[in-house]
Design a protein around this motif. Structure first.
Motif, PDB file in Angstrom:
ATOM      1  N   ASP A 187       5.260   2.766  -3.393  1.00 47.70           N
ATOM      2  CA  ASP A 187       4.084   1.896  -3.503  1.00 47.70           C
ATOM      3  C   ASP A 187       3.141   2.108  -2.322  1.00 47.70           C
ATOM      4  OD1 ASP A 187       4.698   0.125  -5.923  1.00 47.70           O
ATOM      5  OD2 ASP A 187       6.557   0.029  -4.754  1.00 47.70           O
ATOM      6  N   MET A 188       3.706   2.394  -1.153  1.00 47.79           N
ATOM      7  CA  MET A 188       2.878   2.711   0.010  1.00 47.79           C
ATOM      8  C   MET A 188       3.679   3.554   0.981  1.00 47.79           C
ATOM      9  SD  MET A 188       0.452   0.293   2.399  1.00 47.79           S
ATOM     10  CE  MET A 188       1.752  -0.744   3.063  1.00 47.79           C
ATOM     11  N   LEU A 216       9.573  -3.460  -3.976  1.00 47.34           N
ATOM     12  CA  LEU A 216       8.628  -2.358  -3.803  1.00 47.34           C
ATOM     13  C   LEU A 216       9.256  -1.262  -2.954  1.00 47.34           C
ATOM     14  CD1 LEU A 216       5.319  -4.356  -3.118  1.00 47.34           C
ATOM     15  CD2 LEU A 216       6.200  -3.495  -5.302  1.00 47.34           C
ATOM     16  N   LEU A 316      -1.287  -4.327  -2.588  1.00 44.53           N
ATOM     17  CA  LEU A 316      -0.180  -3.747  -3.341  1.00 44.53           C
ATOM     18  C   LEU A 316       0.070  -4.460  -4.665  1.00 44.53           C
ATOM     19  CD1 LEU A 316       2.328  -3.169  -0.407  1.00 44.53           C
ATOM     20  CD2 LEU A 316       1.177  -1.393  -1.735  1.00 44.53           C
TER      21      LEU A 316
END
Length: 361
Positions: A187-188, A216, A316
């Motif tokens: 996600d990041m 996540l 997010l």
């Protein structure tokens, strides 16, 4: 195109991207210079920590020479330096202060400095740390090229005596940094060497969001992180990521995180090479805030700004995929238009061939 130039660069590293952002910056710029028909001799100090991690030992876009010490380098390459149209010393070169004094004593056509760490350099000079550059040496350069622009250039001139401070931002090789087909894994993510003054930003914008949202997935790639960092279970770690894997890494993220060192954030106008690389790959960027960023990537249009954990989590969880893609594409369009290595090479060549008019990047 301008006439072909002979340029000699003494930089921190071209051969190894391990633990530094200089190598990819130089590679983009030098490939651009080669594409423009200019010839570059790159001189790199042979040090063990880069010798063990060389991911580009034989570049095909310049002449690379390693050296062991300054006298030996001059014995082998002094004639080439003397006939070059410009000799450029980079920031953080080993024994930089001694090297600059030695070169300034020669009858060079142009002696320039390329500071890829300008706000950090200024902070060091203010504290009297002159290992790589002495304050008295700043006025010696025909041009002081700075990876930071804006008001930083005025301060370089007023406070430090730089005769021709010119912005020469980092850039990206658009052939090597571009969208690639790969599944989304995170996600990041964040790509960057450990730095104590960046760690609070990483904690605030990635590690704490990871703790609050264990559903996540996150990733941090970069060398020299202390062993005692408490990494959440949903944060993958990659110790070193060679440049040939950067594009796939960026493209496997929904967002990539940009964190700026304290000195650079305080002064502003200091875009890291990672901003341009991620944008060129078509990945949406979430960044901390600093003055001048909005001029490069308008907030909400080409980048998402996060002032804290709540902002990062909101990005997010609340920005839909189509909106995220539009932001990423807007950033990519800007980078391909203004921030490629070839565009930066043209600016450098023009600066080396003109009188003191300030160059923007």
């Amino acid at each position: 195109m301008t006439r072909p130039l002979e340029i000699a660069i003494l930089g921190l590293s071209l051969t190894s991207s391990w633990g530094n952002g200089h190598a990819t910056t130089y590679r983009a710029l030098l490939r651009g210079l080669a594409a423009e028909g200019h010839r570059v001799l790159f001189l790199e100090r042979d040090v063990p920590w880069y010798a063990d991690h060389r991911d580009l030992p034989e570049p095909d876009f310049c002449r690379l020479e390693l050296y062991d010490d300054i006298p030996g380098m001059l014995a082998r390459h002094g004639a080439a330096l003397d006939r070059a149209d410009a000799v450029i010393v980079g920031s953080y070169v080993p024994e930089g202060r001694q090297l600059i004094d030695t070169l300034a004593a020669r009858d060079l056509r142009q002696l320039c400095f390329y500071d890829i760490d300008t706000p950090v350099t200024m902070d060091l000079l203010d504290r009297g740390d002159e290992a790589h550059l002495a304050r008295r040496q700043v006025p010696l350069f025909d041009s002081y090229f700075s990876f930071a622009g804006g008001e930083v250039l005025d301060r370089l001139h007023r406070q430090y005596g730089a005769r021709r401070p010119r912005a020469l931002y980092c850039s990206v090789d658009a052939e090597r940094y571009r969208p690639v087909e790969t599944p989304i894994r995170w996600d990041m993510g964040y790509l960057g060497t450990y730095s104590p003054d960046r760690q609070p930003g990483l904690e605030r914008l990635l590690l704490e969001p990871a703790r609050q949202r264990p559903d996540l997935r996150f990733v941090v790639a970069g060398a020299q992180y202390p062993r005692d960092i408490d990494w959440p279970a949903n944060v993958d770690r990659i110790d070193h990521l060679p440049p040939e894997e950067h594009a796939a890494f960026y493209c496997a993220q929904r967002f990539t995180l940009n964190i700026t060192r304290d000195a650079m954030r305080r002064l502003g106008w200091s875009p890291s090479v990672r901003l341009f690389e991620a944008a060129a790959c078509g990945t949406a960027i979430l960044s901390d805030r600093w003055q001048g960023l909005d001029e490069l990537f308008p907030e909400g249009e080409a980048i998402v700004i996060a002032d804290g954990t709540a902002d990062a989590l909101a990005a997010l969880t609340q920005i839909p995929g189509r909106r995220r893609s539009d932001i990423a594409q807007a950033a990519r369009t800007r980078v391909l238009r203004e921030h490629t290595g070839q565009a930066r090479a043209r600016a450098l060549a023009a600066a080396l061939m003109t009188e003191p008019a300030q160059v923007t990047a």
